[in-house]
Motif scaffolding. Structure first.
Motif, PDB file in Angstrom:
ATOM      1  N   PHE A  60       0.845  -1.210   0.000  1.00 29.88           N
ATOM      2  CA  PHE A  60       0.000   0.000   0.000  1.00 29.88           C
ATOM      3  C   PHE A  60       0.873   1.250   0.000  1.00 29.88           C
ATOM      4  O   PHE A  60       0.528   2.290   0.553  1.00 29.88           O
ATOM      5  CB  PHE A  60      -0.968  -0.011   1.199  1.00 29.88           C
ATOM      6  N   GLY A  61       2.042   1.137  -0.655  1.00 32.38           N
ATOM      7  CA  GLY A  61       2.969   2.275  -0.732  1.00 32.38           C
ATOM      8  C   GLY A  61       2.626   3.197  -1.892  1.00 32.38           C
ATOM      9  O   GLY A  61       1.489   3.234  -2.377  1.00 32.38           O
ATOM     10  N   ALA A  62       3.664   3.930  -2.357  1.00 33.43           N
ATOM     11  CA  ALA A  62       3.446   4.977  -3.367  1.00 33.43           C
ATOM     12  C   ALA A  62       2.848   4.393  -4.644  1.00 33.43           C
ATOM     13  O   ALA A  62       1.881   4.943  -5.196  1.00 33.43           O
ATOM     14  CB  ALA A  62       4.782   5.664  -3.663  1.00 33.43           C
ATOM     15  N   ILE A  63       3.378   3.267  -5.118  1.00 31.44           N
ATOM     16  CA  ILE A  63       2.877   2.694  -6.372  1.00 31.44           C
ATOM     17  C   ILE A  63       1.488   2.104  -6.165  1.00 31.44           C
ATOM     18  O   ILE A  63       0.572   2.338  -6.960  1.00 31.44           O
ATOM     19  CB  ILE A  63       3.862   1.643  -6.931  1.00 31.44           C
ATOM     20  N   ARG A 121       1.594  -6.742   5.317  1.00 33.36           N
ATOM     21  CA  ARG A 121       2.309  -7.605   6.257  1.00 33.36           C
ATOM     22  C   ARG A 121       1.529  -7.654   7.566  1.00 33.36           C
ATOM     23  O   ARG A 121       0.844  -6.689   7.911  1.00 33.36           O
ATOM     24  CB  ARG A 121       3.722  -7.064   6.488  1.00 33.36           C
ATOM     25  N   PRO A 122       1.638  -8.781   8.309  1.00 36.83           N
ATOM     26  CA  PRO A 122       0.910  -8.873   9.583  1.00 36.83           C
ATOM     27  C   PRO A 122       1.243  -7.671  10.479  1.00 36.83           C
ATOM     28  O   PRO A 122       2.406  -7.264  10.583  1.00 36.83           O
ATOM     29  CB  PRO A 122       1.428 -10.184  10.192  1.00 36.83           C
ATOM     30  N   GLY A 123       0.213  -7.103  11.074  1.00 38.71           N
ATOM     31  CA  GLY A 123       0.410  -5.918  11.915  1.00 38.71           C
ATOM     32  C   GLY A 123       0.265  -4.619  11.149  1.00 38.71           C
ATOM     33  O   GLY A 123       0.217  -3.540  11.750  1.00 38.71           O
ATOM     34  N   ARG A 124       0.175  -4.700   9.843  1.00 38.64           N
ATOM     35  CA  ARG A 124       0.082  -3.484   9.022  1.00 38.64           C
ATOM     36  C   ARG A 124      -1.303  -3.341   8.382  1.00 38.64           C
ATOM     37  O   ARG A 124      -1.510  -2.478   7.520  1.00 38.64           O
ATOM     38  CB  ARG A 124       1.163  -3.523   7.941  1.00 38.64           C
ATOM     39  N   GLU A 125      -2.269  -4.195   8.819  1.00 40.58           N
ATOM     40  CA  GLU A 125      -3.599  -4.148   8.191  1.00 40.58           C
ATOM     41  C   GLU A 125      -4.280  -2.796   8.361  1.00 40.58           C
ATOM     42  O   GLU A 125      -4.880  -2.279   7.415  1.00 40.58           O
ATOM     43  CB  GLU A 125      -4.551  -5.206   8.783  1.00 40.58           C
ATOM     44  N   ASP A 126      -4.180  -2.219   9.573  1.00 46.82           N
ATOM     45  CA  ASP A 126      -4.897  -0.954   9.797  1.00 46.82           C
ATOM     46  C   ASP A 126      -4.322   0.140   8.908  1.00 46.82           C
ATOM     47  O   ASP A 126      -5.052   0.928   8.317  1.00 46.82           O
ATOM     48  CB  ASP A 126      -4.796  -0.534  11.279  1.00 46.82           C
ATOM     49  N   GLN A 133      -8.396   2.320   1.739  1.00 47.48           N
ATOM     50  CA  GLN A 133      -9.867   2.375   1.890  1.00 47.48           C
ATOM     51  C   GLN A 133     -10.557   1.123   1.340  1.00 47.48           C
ATOM     52  O   GLN A 133     -11.645   1.214   0.750  1.00 47.48           O
ATOM     53  CB  GLN A 133     -10.432   3.620   1.191  1.00 47.48           C
ATOM     54  N   ILE A 134      -9.886  -0.043   1.467  1.00 51.57           N
ATOM     55  CA  ILE A 134     -10.494  -1.305   1.048  1.00 51.57           C
ATOM     56  C   ILE A 134     -10.161  -2.370   2.088  1.00 51.57           C
ATOM     57  O   ILE A 134      -9.334  -2.137   2.986  1.00 51.57           O
ATOM     58  CB  ILE A 134     -10.006  -1.760  -0.363  1.00 51.57           C
ATOM     59  N   GLU A 135     -10.729  -3.545   1.931  1.00 52.72           N
ATOM     60  CA  GLU A 135     -10.468  -4.638   2.862  1.00 52.72           C
ATOM     61  C   GLU A 135      -8.979  -4.991   2.854  1.00 52.72           C
ATOM     62  O   GLU A 135      -8.344  -4.985   1.784  1.00 52.72           O
ATOM     63  CB  GLU A 135     -11.280  -5.868   2.434  1.00 52.72           C
ATOM     64  N   ALA A 136      -8.423  -5.301   4.028  1.00 53.50           N
ATOM     65  CA  ALA A 136      -7.020  -5.697   4.105  1.00 53.50           C
ATOM     66  C   ALA A 136      -6.911  -7.116   4.645  1.00 53.50           C
ATOM     67  O   ALA A 136      -7.623  -7.493   5.578  1.00 53.50           O
ATOM     68  CB  ALA A 136      -6.241  -4.733   5.009  1.00 53.50           C
ATOM     69  N   VAL A 137      -6.029  -7.914   4.047  1.00 55.84           N
ATOM     70  CA  VAL A 137      -5.739  -9.269   4.531  1.00 55.84           C
ATOM     71  C   VAL A 137      -4.221  -9.390   4.688  1.00 55.84           C
ATOM     72  O   VAL A 137      -3.474  -8.540   4.216  1.00 55.84           O
ATOM     73  CB  VAL A 137      -6.258 -10.351   3.547  1.00 55.84           C
TER      74      VAL A 137
END
Ligand SMILES: NC(=O)C1=CN([C@@H]2O[C@H](COP(=O)(O)OP(=O)(O)OC[C@H]3O[C@@H](n4cnc5c(N)ncnc54)[C@H](OP(=O)(O)O)[C@@H]3O)[C@@H](O)[C@H]2O)C=CC1
Ligand SMILES: O=C([O-])CC(=O)C(=O)O
Length: 262
Positions: A9-12, A33-38, A45-49
């Motif tokens: 979910f970085g710049a690209i 990555r685990p712990g980075r979902e929020d 602004q979409i679902e994260a897994v």
């Protein structure tokens, strides 16, 4: 309708999500990555897994915008699940063990790995020239010093004190791709298209006068001579990455959904 997922979910990744939406496609899920979902949810602004099995269940087309670590961690699972996977992490393919794992998974599961052209162009001409035989392929990548932050250039040069352009790497595309995971994916694209990782000559340069990321391919062979330069704007959120790289991922994804393809 194609269901699209994005890794990272970085710049690209953020550019890709925005542009897909402008073009009438929508990414439905992001893999973080685990712990980075929020953080991923907030950025996209979409679902994260956090694992590739969950991504493969929700998406049949995935765009990898997470660099070499993302492709290595998730590529085999996704290809093994039959996913079409677009990647910008071409430099990761300098690792032969990873290529073996990706190929085995794709053959087993029916997935396809689509290599986005990234920050460079003219790969179609280089691929055609390969048919007749290539004698020399050289890639030169030049960026402002800030574009090399976090890379081995920091050990080779005093990036903050440069007064003129200086090379910080000269060698094969394989060595460049392995040492510069965030900066030598174009070198890998040129290598994979032309003479391979070990026969492609690479020079990486930091230039304090540069305002853009410049990528030059020179090639000679039975076809004649090719000399192509792209001067690309960096993405505002990451001076290491060219906007054209993000655009190429969007193009590759859109292409997957169209009935007529160029
Ligand atoms: N082919 C080409 O021409 C180009 C290719 N690239 C490649 O694209 C990559 C991304 O570029 P950019 O968006 O600018 O970089 P950023 O640093 O802005 O973003 C990287 C993203 O990837 C995430 N990430 C890293 N490792 C993993 C992982 N194992 N699983 C899931 N997510 C992960 C990061 O998450 P977190 O914040 O949690 O670490 C972050 O969200 C570059 O590293 C480079 O390899 C870049 C430019 C050109
Ligand atoms: O975006 C760019 O200019 C190129 C880049 O980082 C890479 O080749 O990995």
């Amino acid at each position: 309708m194609t269901s699209i997922g994005i890794i990272g979910f970085g710049a690209i990744a953020q550019y890709v999500a925005r542009e897909l939406e402008r073009g009438g496609l929508r990414a439905a899920v992001v893999l973080a990555r685990p712990g980075r979902e929020d953080a991923a949810r907030a950025a996209m602004q979409i679902e994260a897994v956090t694992d590739a099995d969950a991504l493969a269940e929700r998406a049949d087309l995935v765009i990898d915008c997470a660099g070499h670590a993302g492709l290595a961690a998730h590529g085999p699972t996704l290809l093994g699940a039959g996913t079409r996977l677009v990647t910008l992490s071409l430099g990761a393919l300098a690792d032969e063990a990873l290529v073996g794992a990706l190929e085995a998974a794709a053959r087993r599961g029916g997935g396809v790995l689509q290599l986005a052209s990234g920050a460079i162009g003219a790969l179609d001409a280089l691929a055609a020239a390969r048919v007749g035989g290539l004698d020399v392929v050289r890639y030169t990548g030049t960026k402002p010093p800030r574009g090399w932050a976090g890379s081995p250039a920091e050990e080779a040069l005093d990036l903050g004190a440069l007064t003129q352009a200086e090379a910080h790497f000269t060698g094969t595309a394989r060595a460049a791709a392995l040492a510069y995971p965030k900066n030598a994916n174009v070198a890998a694209a040129v290598a994979l298209t032309g003479r391979g990782f070990d026969a492609t000559e690479v020079r990486l340069i930091a230039d304090p006068a540069a305002t853009q990321n410049t990528h030059r391919i020179e090639a000679e062979g039975a076809f004649g001579r090719l000399d192509v330069t792209i001067s690309g704007h960096a993405l505002p959120d990451n001076p290491r990455s060219s906007a054209l790289a993000a655009m190429s991922a969007v193009h590759a994804a859109r292409r997957e959904t169209e009935w007529m393809r160029l």
